[in-house]
Write a protein that holds these residues in place. Sequence first.
Motif, PDB file in Angstrom:
ATOM      1  N   LEU A  26     -31.363  86.737  24.804  1.00  0.00           N
ATOM      2  CA  LEU A  26     -30.156  86.670  23.971  1.00  0.00           C
ATOM      3  C   LEU A  26     -30.514  86.503  22.507  1.00  0.00           C
ATOM      4  O   LEU A  26     -31.586  85.996  22.161  1.00  0.00           O
ATOM      5  N   THR A  27     -29.589  86.942  21.662  1.00  0.00           N
ATOM      6  CA  THR A  27     -29.775  86.783  20.208  1.00  0.00           C
ATOM      7  C   THR A  27     -28.512  86.170  19.620  1.00  0.00           C
ATOM      8  O   THR A  27     -27.446  86.223  20.230  1.00  0.00           O
ATOM      9  N   SER A  29     -26.689  86.242  15.797  1.00  0.00           N
ATOM     10  CA  SER A  29     -26.780  86.607  14.382  1.00  0.00           C
ATOM     11  C   SER A  29     -26.518  85.390  13.496  1.00  0.00           C
ATOM     12  O   SER A  29     -27.048  85.291  12.394  1.00  0.00           O
ATOM     13  N   LEU A  46     -31.626  79.996  32.457  1.00  0.00           N
ATOM     14  CA  LEU A  46     -30.804  80.739  33.412  1.00  0.00           C
ATOM     15  C   LEU A  46     -31.615  81.197  34.632  1.00  0.00           C
ATOM     16  O   LEU A  46     -31.130  81.934  35.468  1.00  0.00           O
ATOM     17  N   ARG A 265     -28.159  71.250  19.790  1.00  0.00           N
ATOM     18  CA  ARG A 265     -26.726  71.426  19.569  1.00  0.00           C
ATOM     19  C   ARG A 265     -26.426  72.806  18.974  1.00  0.00           C
ATOM     20  O   ARG A 265     -25.427  73.444  19.311  1.00  0.00           O
ATOM     21  N   TRP A 268     -26.439  75.273  21.808  1.00  0.00           N
ATOM     22  CA  TRP A 268     -25.226  75.109  22.625  1.00  0.00           C
ATOM     23  C   TRP A 268     -24.017  75.725  21.927  1.00  0.00           C
ATOM     24  O   TRP A 268     -23.260  76.467  22.529  1.00  0.00           O
ATOM     25  N   MET A 271     -24.756  79.757  20.846  1.00  0.00           N
ATOM     26  CA  MET A 271     -25.134  80.725  21.874  1.00  0.00           C
ATOM     27  C   MET A 271     -24.418  80.501  23.193  1.00  0.00           C
ATOM     28  O   MET A 271     -24.511  81.325  24.093  1.00  0.00           O
ATOM     29  N   LYS A 272     -23.703  79.363  23.310  1.00  0.00           N
ATOM     30  CA  LYS A 272     -22.898  79.084  24.516  1.00  0.00           C
ATOM     31  C   LYS A 272     -23.750  79.012  25.774  1.00  0.00           C
ATOM     32  O   LYS A 272     -23.352  79.460  26.847  1.00  0.00           O
ATOM     33  N   ILE A 273     -24.966  78.522  25.613  1.00  0.00           N
ATOM     34  CA  ILE A 273     -25.793  78.292  26.792  1.00  0.00           C
ATOM     35  C   ILE A 273     -26.247  76.838  26.779  1.00  0.00           C
ATOM     36  O   ILE A 273     -26.352  76.211  25.722  1.00  0.00           O
ATOM     37  N   ILE A 274     -26.501  76.310  27.979  1.00  0.00           N
ATOM     38  CA  ILE A 274     -26.916  74.924  28.125  1.00  0.00           C
ATOM     39  C   ILE A 274     -28.431  74.882  28.213  1.00  0.00           C
ATOM     40  O   ILE A 274     -29.031  75.478  29.103  1.00  0.00           O
ATOM     41  N   GLY A 305     -32.662  74.245  31.510  1.00  0.00           N
ATOM     42  CA  GLY A 305     -31.320  73.789  31.172  1.00  0.00           C
ATOM     43  C   GLY A 305     -30.847  72.636  32.035  1.00  0.00           C
ATOM     44  O   GLY A 305     -29.647  72.457  32.227  1.00  0.00           O
ATOM     45  N   ASN A 306     -31.791  71.825  32.523  1.00  0.00           N
ATOM     46  CA  ASN A 306     -31.391  70.733  33.410  1.00  0.00           C
ATOM     47  C   ASN A 306     -31.272  69.414  32.660  1.00  0.00           C
ATOM     48  O   ASN A 306     -32.258  68.876  32.158  1.00  0.00           O
ATOM     49  N   LEU A 307     -30.055  68.915  32.590  1.00  0.00           N
ATOM     50  CA  LEU A 307     -29.855  67.588  31.998  1.00  0.00           C
ATOM     51  C   LEU A 307     -28.541  67.029  32.510  1.00  0.00           C
ATOM     52  O   LEU A 307     -27.731  67.762  33.083  1.00  0.00           O
ATOM     53  N   LEU A 309     -25.024  66.048  32.252  1.00  0.00           N
ATOM     54  CA  LEU A 309     -23.922  66.380  31.342  1.00  0.00           C
ATOM     55  C   LEU A 309     -23.135  65.138  30.927  1.00  0.00           C
ATOM     56  O   LEU A 309     -22.404  65.168  29.941  1.00  0.00           O
TER      57      LEU A 309
ATOM     58  N   ASN B  45     -18.412  84.815  27.417  1.00  0.00           N
ATOM     59  CA  ASN B  45     -18.709  83.636  26.591  1.00  0.00           C
ATOM     60  C   ASN B  45     -19.943  83.891  25.727  1.00  0.00           C
ATOM     61  O   ASN B  45     -20.100  83.280  24.672  1.00  0.00           O
ATOM     62  N   LEU B  46     -20.785  84.828  26.138  1.00  0.00           N
ATOM     63  CA  LEU B  46     -21.988  85.155  25.358  1.00  0.00           C
ATOM     64  C   LEU B  46     -21.737  86.352  24.433  1.00  0.00           C
ATOM     65  O   LEU B  46     -22.671  86.855  23.799  1.00  0.00           O
ATOM     66  N   ARG B 265     -16.939  72.543  35.263  1.00  0.00           N
ATOM     67  CA  ARG B 265     -18.160  71.742  35.379  1.00  0.00           C
ATOM     68  C   ARG B 265     -19.167  72.401  36.326  1.00  0.00           C
ATOM     69  O   ARG B 265     -20.376  72.374  36.085  1.00  0.00           O
ATOM     70  N   MET B 271     -24.879  77.086  36.399  1.00  0.00           N
ATOM     71  CA  MET B 271     -25.265  78.332  35.751  1.00  0.00           C
ATOM     72  C   MET B 271     -25.844  78.116  34.361  1.00  0.00           C
ATOM     73  O   MET B 271     -26.358  79.060  33.753  1.00  0.00           O
ATOM     74  N   LYS B 272     -25.730  76.879  33.829  1.00  0.00           N
ATOM     75  CA  LYS B 272     -26.330  76.543  32.528  1.00  0.00           C
ATOM     76  C   LYS B 272     -25.739  77.374  31.396  1.00  0.00           C
ATOM     77  O   LYS B 272     -26.442  77.743  30.458  1.00  0.00           O
ATOM     78  N   ILE B 273     -24.461  77.699  31.533  1.00  0.00           N
ATOM     79  CA  ILE B 273     -23.778  78.371  30.432  1.00  0.00           C
ATOM     80  C   ILE B 273     -22.538  77.575  30.070  1.00  0.00           C
ATOM     81  O   ILE B 273     -21.968  76.861  30.892  1.00  0.00           O
ATOM     82  N   ILE B 274     -22.150  77.688  28.802  1.00  0.00           N
ATOM     83  CA  ILE B 274     -20.998  76.956  28.300  1.00  0.00           C
ATOM     84  C   ILE B 274     -19.787  77.867  28.358  1.00  0.00           C
ATOM     85  O   ILE B 274     -19.775  78.937  27.746  1.00  0.00           O
ATOM     86  N   LEU B 309     -17.538  70.459  21.556  1.00  0.00           N
ATOM     87  CA  LEU B 309     -18.523  69.768  22.403  1.00  0.00           C
ATOM     88  C   LEU B 309     -18.350  68.254  22.357  1.00  0.00           C
ATOM     89  O   LEU B 309     -18.839  67.542  23.221  1.00  0.00           O
TER      90      LEU B 309
END
Lengths: 314, 314
Positions: A26-27, A29, A46, A265, A268, A271-274, A305-307, A309, B45-46, B265, B271-274, B309
């Motif tokens: 993913l990118t 801008s 992912l 942050r 997150w 890029m909307k990813i955890i 991405g494991n934490l 929440l 979302n991405l 949740r 899936m580790k996406i927001i 967030l």
Amino acid sequence: MDIPVFSDVEKAHEIIQKHAHRTPVLTSSGINKIVGGQLFFKCENLQKVGAFKFRGACNAVFSLSEEDAQKGVATHSSGNHAAALALAAKMRGVEAHIVMPDNSPEIKKKAVAGYGAKITFCQPTLEARESTLKKIIEETGATEIHPYNNFFVIAGQGTAAKELIEEKGAFDIILAPVGGGGLLSGTAISTKHLLPNCRVIAAEPAGADDAFRSFYAKKLIPSVNPKTIADGLLTSLGERNFKIIMEKVDDIFTVPEEEIVEAMRMIWERMKIIIEPSSAVPLAAILEGKIDIQNKKVGVILSGGNLDLGKLPF
Amino acid sequence: MDIPVFSDVEKAHEIIQKHAHRTPVLTSSGINKIVGGQLFFKCENLQKVGAFKFRGACNAVFSLSEEDAQKGVATHSSGNHAAALALAAKMRGVEAHIVMPDNSPEIKKKAVAGYGAKITFCQPTLEARESTLKKIIEETGATEIHPYNNFFVIAGQGTAAKELIEEKGAFDIILAPVGGGGLLSGTAISTKHLLPNCRVIAAEPAGADDAFRSFYAKKLIPSVNPKTIADGLLTSLGERNFKIIMEKVDDIFTVPEEEIVEAMRMIWERMKIIIEPSSAVPLAAILEGKIDIQNKKVGVILSGGNLDLGKLPF
């Protein structure tokens, strides 16, 4: 000491692509504008079990002979490697024995148990973990799969950079975080083979800077009381990993905790990813101005991405 | 009333693929195991600006004649459409006039301003928003781009389902959330053209169920005091959207708030996406048992990932 080379990464890739996700690149801008370079994030958050660790564990499990596989695999870990090994063993239909400290978070115990692993709890000391593991291996004949200081694990981790380069072509720099060095050493093997002119740079929390110190002292210096929010990077470098890193990695930078949280942050929000804190360390090094990426094309491996929440640092 | 057909989605796709992300399609074996079907999540979302809205806004802006484009575009919105239109206009190098209620969250004001739009604040009533927008259009000659009741916007939104089907082949069911109906109507146009036997099903919060009620009453019934955590779905259906939905959508189900939060949740953790709450509504309908997906192949369009967030519902 057996050290993997790129052909071992290729073999690993053939094995694991039947089982692992080919994760997206993913990118953003918005982030590119902030940092002044062109960043491509390889999203191992992912990946299955939410971390690159599945690549190495999967390669290790599926590289075993049928005879060895039937005796199972074993490791001591309370983190992503435990879950990764448990899932890989389940996929091959063999037993995974996981030694975990009895004070491990419930969520991690549940994750590993959920993949059907046999968990043995022990005192939360390295000694207890190692002696418990040794006993299990003696009893079962299981093969120990070390989380990072393992030939097949390193080769497996190298497949993430291989996919990144195959998909997006040449890079000026590829960045990875460094803890035990499994991801970094695998990344360096793939990158230096495919793109000899690309720099491989690691980022490490200042509070757990054994790789940084070892790299500049040119000898392995283990961590003493490391402390960082990037809990995947608390471990000390492995021997095989260190050898590869000394040969193939161009530089290592350290970053303070606040910058890790800010970078996390930013990913997150933009890029909307955890991502877990460990994944944010390379971007933190960029934001700190430690790595010059102006107008450069840069690959960044997001490790996981494991934490929890319920316990976010922001 | 001009209603787009699939060839309009194809034209939209040619236009927007130069500017929008081709978003990844992700799967989770953990979620599949829980729900008993095979889910493929199309990750809008991405997408740029963090929502599918960029597709429609981009198509609308780039479909304008050069003469019209030079006069700019305008809309009233405090949400994802405002940011999407602002970015699309910036990409074409024309002005975007956005009317926003003066009580909009700071974060949304900043996002829209960050894309260089001209913001006009007004009282937070629909009347004030409409009269302010009318005045701006009279003064500037800008073209109004409605967030969903717009030919080009609908055609643009249809490109998400088109990409999903092109990438993953046939589906038994494709699911989308419904608010104003832009995403749902576009999804239905693409799906029913490419896969006539695939069911298109919408999910809606029980607290904002105007689409559900309109669908079964067979006439447009606007929302009165809708209330839901899924803030992207508060709006009432548009006329064009309703016409397409009546023709092409197979069913609409409503879900309670708790299930939306639980589904949200689940996607974050597994899936580790927001995703924002609106995106979780289709999975919530599955978890509620409202849609039978046992052993079926199901596409789910995740609409967006924009939320504060600092104010998570878990």
